[in-house]
Design a protein around this motif. Structure first.
Motif, short mmCIF file in Angstrom:
data_model
loop_
_atom_site.label_atom_id
_atom_site.label_comp_id
_atom_site.label_asym_id
_atom_site.label_seq_id
_atom_site.Cartn_x
_atom_site.Cartn_y
_atom_site.Cartn_z
N UNK A 26 0.85 -1.26 0.12
CA UNK A 26 0.10 0.06 -0.08
C UNK A 26 0.79 1.07 0.16
N UNK A 27 1.98 1.22 0.73
CA UNK A 27 2.89 2.35 0.72
C UNK A 27 3.38 2.61 -0.44
N UNK A 28 3.83 1.43 -1.37
CA UNK A 28 4.42 1.76 -2.86
C UNK A 28 3.47 2.37 -3.57
N UNK A 29 2.13 1.66 -3.55
CA UNK A 29 1.03 2.16 -4.29
C UNK A 29 0.67 3.64 -4.09
N UNK A 30 0.70 4.00 -2.98
CA UNK A 30 0.63 5.47 -2.51
C UNK A 30 1.53 6.43 -3.39
N UNK A 31 2.82 5.84 -3.25
CA UNK A 31 3.76 6.51 -3.66
C UNK A 31 3.78 6.75 -5.20
N UNK A 32 3.45 5.71 -5.70
CA UNK A 32 3.08 5.39 -7.42
C UNK A 32 2.15 6.69 -7.57
N UNK A 33 1.01 6.72 -6.62
CA UNK A 33 -0.41 7.70 -6.99
C UNK A 33 0.18 9.09 -6.85
N UNK A 34 1.17 9.18 -5.79
CA UNK A 34 1.51 10.80 -5.72
C UNK A 34 2.54 11.15 -6.94
N UNK A 67 6.62 10.92 -21.75
CA UNK A 67 7.30 9.64 -21.32
C UNK A 67 7.24 9.27 -19.91
N UNK A 68 7.70 10.07 -19.19
CA UNK A 68 7.90 9.73 -17.62
C UNK A 68 6.55 9.22 -17.27
N UNK A 69 5.72 10.05 -17.49
CA UNK A 69 4.09 9.81 -17.02
C UNK A 69 3.53 8.27 -17.51
N UNK A 70 3.84 8.11 -18.69
CA UNK A 70 3.51 7.05 -19.29
C UNK A 70 4.30 5.70 -18.58
N UNK A 71 5.59 5.94 -18.37
CA UNK A 71 6.30 4.85 -17.56
C UNK A 71 5.78 4.51 -16.37
N UNK A 72 5.53 5.72 -15.74
CA UNK A 72 4.88 5.51 -14.23
C UNK A 72 3.67 4.74 -14.29
N UNK A 73 2.58 4.92 -15.05
CA UNK A 73 1.32 4.29 -15.14
C UNK A 73 1.59 2.74 -15.47
N UNK A 74 2.58 2.48 -16.45
CA UNK A 74 2.87 1.09 -16.81
C UNK A 74 3.21 0.14 -15.25
N UNK A 75 4.29 1.07 -14.71
CA UNK A 75 4.94 0.44 -13.60
C UNK A 75 4.04 0.32 -12.57
#
Length: 562
Positions: free
Chosen positions: A289-297, A324-332
């Motif tokens: 959950x902490x990792x997912x919250x960081x990805x959301x931020x 490009x960074x936004x797309x990579x973050x969504x994929x990860x």
């Protein structure tokens, strides 16, 4: 399989005979041999720490590369990179990978062109196209993926054209496909279950005959944790053979009692292990959950940077990097969510395997449950992709509507400014006309007053000289005519100039010709005023018409000496 390469799909030396006449491509871009995320300030290991490392294809993969030559297809031509160009960097092949990533595609590429280019490496099951100049190709066999990496660095030209829409440099890499991973894990678990079922087959214990000494020794082994299983199998064998009778029933009872003492120990161990497992699960859940919250931020940061009032300040290259960074973050992030879902599915499958490993019907139920979970996961993934596409489309539509509204606002603003300037000009013109009208009314009043004064003088003169002789009457008429035709200084000047001009032109001149002469002396002269003044003095100026029909023309002549 393309026939021009023969039976071996990796033998690409036998290309079309016309390949030597085609121009050789300019070579591979040096950046194609570098880390594709080097501009982000991080290495491949840091960027793909959760997805795998990178390696030089052809070195660690163990694949023997055929010579790179020009490949001619029905609708496109593939040109190899320059000799000595660095080998493309690819991530380490994921286990069970059957899908490749193909980037740098031309804008006008189609599924048929890609299928014709890559089907020579093996049977293709699916091709998933994207609007961002990349696609995913899934093969039926894992070996086809290694051979397909041969096209990395090639330049594709559709219809052999050099325009930007028809050409692109290919980048081929292993894809982190969830379905490949799940298929591989399913095969692994099936093999593990087969091995486990084989390992669980009990081996026949050594035949130990019953005796009192063996029974005492067996009682000591039943009390020990390490020797309990072997001792229990011996006790079961004695009971099944009927070694228990009235003389030794107390001894067998003590053996059974020793076996029962292990139940409390096993239950306490079970509770202990369950507590440790629950604690580990809670800790893992919190970490995830902490990792997912960081990805959301991180995703919110990119969304805030895409706001129009902030987005306009970035350069084109900076915008491209941010997208490009936004797309990579969504994929990860999506891969992380899928991994969590897969872990849950594995937990349910493991529990079902542990509970029902001995019965084939229960194994079928677990397989059915697993299939349903896979279907639900695929549906969720498709729904997520469709929502992402809808979000991108709505964002693009919003940007277009905003640009159209800005253009319309600018156009209306320019129209308003033009109307304001025209209105100001009209107001100035109206003010000037009102001022001129006031001056004309004042002049008319003065002229009327002067006319009334002259009439009064004439009446007085007529009364005084009513009894005079005829000569006096003629002089009176002369004075009356002269007083009636009073002229100003400006009119007198115009009469002199016009008389001089017409005296030089004895055959007459038009009013426009006369006014053009007068404009050279006084540019405030108007043709209407000049013509009305000349009509007031018929004894000095005469108007005559010459010509017939369309050639009819009016001319003025000087008649002062007639």
């Amino acid at each position: 399989m393309n026939s021009q390469w023969g039976l071996n799909p990796m033998d690409m030396s036998a290309t079309c005979s016309s390949a030597s006449t085609l121009p050789v491509a300019s070579g591979m871009d040096p950046s194609a041999g570098m880390n594709p995320y080097a501009f982000m300030g991080m290495g491949a290991d840091n960027m793909y720490g959760m997805m795998g490392n990178y390696s030089q294809f052809g070195q660690e993969s163990g694949v023997v590369l055929p010579p790179k030559e020009i490949v001619i297809l029905s609708k496109s031509v593939l040109y190899p990179p320059k000799l000595g160009a660095p080998q493309p960097i690819v991530r380490i092949k994921p286990p069970g990978c059957k899908t490749i990533f193909v980037g740098g595609l031309p804008n006008l590429v189609t599924v048929d062109i890609l299928k014709e280019a890559f089907e020579r490496f093996g049977e293709i099951t699916t091709i998933r196209m994207s609007e961002k100049n990349f696609c995913h190709i899934k093969f039926a066999e894992e070996s086809s993926v290694d051979r397909a990496l041969h096209f990395s660095g090639y330049r594709m030209k559709i219809d052999n054209k050099n325009e930007s829409e028809f050409t692109g440099r290919l980048h081929v890499d292993y894809a982190l496909a969830t379905d490949d991973k799940m298929e591989f894990e399913l095969r692994q678990r099936a093999a593990e279950r087969a091995a486990l079922s084989t390992a669980r087959m009990p081996t026949p214990p050594a035949v130990i005959l019953y005796s009192e000494q063996e029974a005492i020794k067996l009682a000591e082994e039943l009390r020990g944790e390490g020797t309990f299983l072997k001792a229990a199998s011996i006790l079961i064998m004695w009971l099944e053979k009927g070694e228990c009778h009235k003389r030794n029933v107390n001894l067998f009872y003590s053996l059974i009692q020793s076996t029962n003492t292990h139940i409390r120990r096993l239950m306490s161990e079970k509770l202990k292990y369950e507590d440790e497992l629950n604690t580990a699960k809670l800790m893992l859940k919190k970490k995830m959950e902490g990792i997912l919250l960081q990805f959301n931020d991180i995703g919110k940061v990119f969304i805030a940077a895409s706001v129009q009032k902030v987005w306009d300040h970035f350069t084109r290259a900076q915008r491209r990097n941010i997208e490009l960074w936004k797309k990579q973050t969504e994929e990860i992030r999506n891969a992380h969510v899928e991994e969590v879902l897969n872990d849950r599915i594995e937990d349910e499958m493991d529990l079902s395997d542990d509970d029902t490993s001995s019965e084939s019907s229960q194994q079928n139920n677990s397989d059915n449950r697993k299939a349903r979970l896979q279907e639900e996961l695929s549906k969720m993934k498709e729904e997520c992709d469709s929502l992402r596409c809808q979000l991108e489309a709505s964002q693009n539509e919003t940007v277009m509507l905003r640009s159209d509204a800005d253009q319309e606002t600018d156009f209306k603003g320019r129209q308003i400014e033009g109307l304001k300037k025209a209105l100001q000009g009209f107001q100035k013109e109206i003010l000037s006309l009102n001022f001129k009208h006031t001056e004309d009314e004042a002049e008319i009043k003065e002229l009327r007053a002067l006319r009334d004064a002259r009439k009064d003088e004439l009446k007085i003169i007529e009364n005084d000289f009513s009894h005079g002789d005829n000569n006096q009457r003629d002089s009176l008429n002369l004075v009356t005519s002269s007083s009636t035709l009073s002229i100003t200084e400006n009119e007198a000047q115009l009469i002199g100039l016009i008389s001089t001009f017409l005296n030089v032109h004895p055959f007459g001149a038009s009013i426009d010709y006369i006014c053009s002469y007068l404009y050279q002396i006084d540019n405030t002269v108007r043709a209407r005023d000049v013509e009305s003044m000349m009509k007031r003095f018929p004894s000095v100026f005469n108007e005559a018409s010459t010509g017939i029909g369309a050639s009819l023309e009016k001319k003025w002549t000087f008649c002062g000496f007639n």
